[in-house]
Design a protein around this motif. Structure first.
Motif, mmCIF file in Angstrom:
data_model
loop_
_atom_site.group_PDB
_atom_site.id
_atom_site.type_symbol
_atom_site.label_atom_id
_atom_site.label_comp_id
_atom_site.label_asym_id
_atom_site.label_seq_id
_atom_site.Cartn_x
_atom_site.Cartn_y
_atom_site.Cartn_z
ATOM 1 N N GLY A 1 0.817 -1.220 0.000
ATOM 2 C CA GLY A 1 0.000 0.000 0.000
ATOM 3 C C GLY A 1 0.845 1.262 0.000
ATOM 4 N N SER A 2 2.080 1.172 -0.468
ATOM 5 C CA SER A 2 2.884 2.404 -0.549
ATOM 6 C C SER A 2 2.274 3.287 -1.642
ATOM 7 C CB SER A 2 4.348 2.079 -0.860
ATOM 8 O OG SER A 2 4.459 1.441 -2.114
ATOM 9 N N PRO A 3 2.483 4.598 -1.547
ATOM 10 C CA PRO A 3 1.920 5.493 -2.562
ATOM 11 C C PRO A 3 2.302 5.041 -3.975
ATOM 12 C CG PRO A 3 2.754 6.755 -0.715
ATOM 13 C CD PRO A 3 3.145 5.328 -0.457
ATOM 14 N N TYR A 4 1.341 5.116 -4.877
ATOM 15 C CA TYR A 4 1.498 4.787 -6.312
ATOM 16 C C TYR A 4 1.681 3.299 -6.593
ATOM 17 C CZ TYR A 4 2.700 9.713 -5.772
ATOM 18 O OH TYR A 4 2.708 11.032 -5.382
ATOM 19 N N GLN A 5 1.550 2.453 -5.578
ATOM 20 C CA GLN A 5 1.636 1.011 -5.822
ATOM 21 C C GLN A 5 0.378 0.553 -6.576
ATOM 22 O OE1 GLN A 5 1.249 -1.772 -2.352
ATOM 23 N NE2 GLN A 5 3.405 -2.138 -2.807
ATOM 24 N N SER A 6 0.508 -0.460 -7.401
ATOM 25 C CA SER A 6 -0.649 -0.967 -8.159
ATOM 26 C C SER A 6 -0.542 -2.482 -8.242
ATOM 27 C CB SER A 6 -0.629 -0.381 -9.574
ATOM 28 O OG SER A 6 0.514 -0.877 -10.261
ATOM 29 N N PRO A 7 -1.617 -3.164 -8.689
ATOM 30 C CA PRO A 7 -1.507 -4.623 -8.880
ATOM 31 C C PRO A 7 -0.350 -4.969 -9.818
ATOM 32 C CG PRO A 7 -3.789 -3.948 -8.984
ATOM 33 C CD PRO A 7 -2.995 -2.678 -8.916
ATOM 34 N N GLU A 8 -0.068 -4.082 -10.777
ATOM 35 C CA GLU A 8 1.029 -4.374 -11.722
ATOM 36 C C GLU A 8 2.395 -4.266 -11.035
ATOM 37 O OE1 GLU A 8 -1.592 -2.262 -12.520
ATOM 38 O OE2 GLU A 8 -2.541 -3.893 -13.651
ATOM 39 N N THR A 9 2.583 -3.241 -10.186
ATOM 40 C CA THR A 9 3.894 -3.145 -9.503
ATOM 41 C C THR A 9 4.024 -4.307 -8.516
ATOM 42 O OG1 THR A 9 3.155 -1.644 -7.734
ATOM 43 C CG2 THR A 9 3.993 -0.604 -9.736
#
Ligand code: SAM
Ligand code: FES
Length: 350
Positions: free
Chosen positions: A208-216
């Motif tokens: 849940g770090s900022p800008y994290q996504s399922p892709e990262t």
């Protein structure tokens, strides 16, 4: 994704220990509480087959909050002028190890900011003093990025393990979490160097770090699949009020636990801590982490007088308790869910 394909992907992961990045991100995006429960059941079964109901403890000693880096998420970053800085002396650190030993710890983790005081010479002496006093203990370092030569000297002095979270396996995401002078390639290279030098190595990331996504996150899981770390530290991102990320939301217990289960299935022998950050966002967070496939807890052995100052994020727990209380509390918590803390170095069983 329908229920059958979701459960099918979890089965495929449990059996082959590998998925494509597309499959990892689909699994994360489409997860349901039911699927998470299923993944946790499979993860717990596989960890029990290797480690039984043992939970390993590591005594965490936070040796300094002085840091030359300026990671945007971190409460002890150099630009936080409100942080009250401290550094333990080598004698302080040795006393923490002695106390830890009496309490049954057989692994000490020396963690800190990148503080220039801790030169190779200072650390070599400290590591060999700890090993002399406690030859049956493992020494783990978590002191950030250093040169190959430095890592080699510390290994030769007796260090056994090194924890260096990769933070994210996506270069663009890495650049959004760190100042320009920090390099994603260097961080990853450090991990390969540590492995080559014979350390037991831990990587990891915040959930849940900022800008994290399922892709990262899919890239993180693929990295873990190929790197096969001996340890993997994941815990929720928790904002700190004096950082540029103060207004971002914390990561969740739910996603952290799901990822713990997936990581256990990706690499069954991995040593997987249920972190203090997880206990910070949920009073039963550490128990939930163990029930999702984690098998390590890391109570604090730092002197109580400095604990509040190692404030990586807001509301960090266990900053008032003495080390013995922390250990007792975790023992009770683990017992309450049918697990047992053991007096053991807790090496990886590959
Ligand atoms: N300086 C060393 C390094 O960079 O690896 C070790 C200390 S650093 C504070 C340890 C870890 O704390 C980082 O790898 C990061 O993942 C975690 N951390 C820092 N700030 C955090 C935050 N706001 N929420 C959750 N974890 C955080
Ligand atoms: Fe150095 Fe966090 S910025 S420890």
């Amino acid at each position: 994704m329908n229920k059958n394909s979701l459960f099918g992907l979890i089965d495929k992961l449990a059996e082959t220990h590998s998925l494509s990045e597309e499959e990892y991100s689909a699994l994360i995006e489409s997860r349901t509480p039911e699927a998470a429960g299923y993944a946790a059941g499979r993860a717990v079964a596989v960890r029990k087959s290797i480690y039984g109901n043992a939970v390993f403890v590591r005594g965490l000693i936070e040796i300094s909050n002085i840091c030359k880096n300026d990671c945007l998420y971190c409460g002890i970053r150099r630009s936080n002028s409100q942080a009250q800085r401290y550094r333990l002396t080598p004698d302080n650190i040795l006393s923490c190890c002695d106390e830890g030993y009496r309490l049954g710890f057989r692994t000490f983790v020396l963690q800190g900011g990148e503080d220039g005081f801790f030169t190779d010479e200072v650390l070599e002496r400290l590591i060999s003093d700890i090993k002399k006093a406690h030859p049956d203990c493992a020494v783990t370092l978590s002191l950030g990025e250093r040169s190959r030569e430095s890592y080699k000297r510390l290994k030769d002095a007796g260090a056994d393990r090194y924890l260096l979270r990769h933070e994210t396996a996506d270069g663009t995401h890495y650049a959004r979490l760190h100042p320009k002078e920090m390099s994603f390639d260097n961080r990853i290279n450090c991990l390969f160097t540590l492995k080559e030098l014979g350390y037991q190595v831990g990587c990891g990331f915040m959930v849940g770090s900022p800008y994290q996504s399922p892709e990262t996150l899919a890239k993180d899981l693929k990295f873990i699949e190929t790197f096969k770390p001996d340890m993997c530290g994941i815990g929720p991102f928790v904002p700190h009020h004096a950082t540029p990320f103060k207004d971002f939301a914390s990561g969740t217990v739910e996603l952290t636990c799901f990822l713990l289960s997936l990581i256990r299935l990706i690499y069954p022998p991995v040593l997987l801590p249920s972190t203090t950050a997880l206990g910070t966002i949920d009073p039963l967070g550490r128990e939930k982490g163990i029930q999702s496939g984690a098998n390590v807890v890391m109570p604090n052995l730092s002197p109580v007088a400095v604990r509040k100052n190692y404030e990586l994020y807001d509301n960090k727990i266990c900053t008032d308790e003495e080390s013995a209380q922390c250990r007792g509390c975790l023992e009770r918590r683990m017992k309450s869910i049918g697990y047992e803390i053991v007096t053991d170095r807790g090496d990886v069983r590959k």
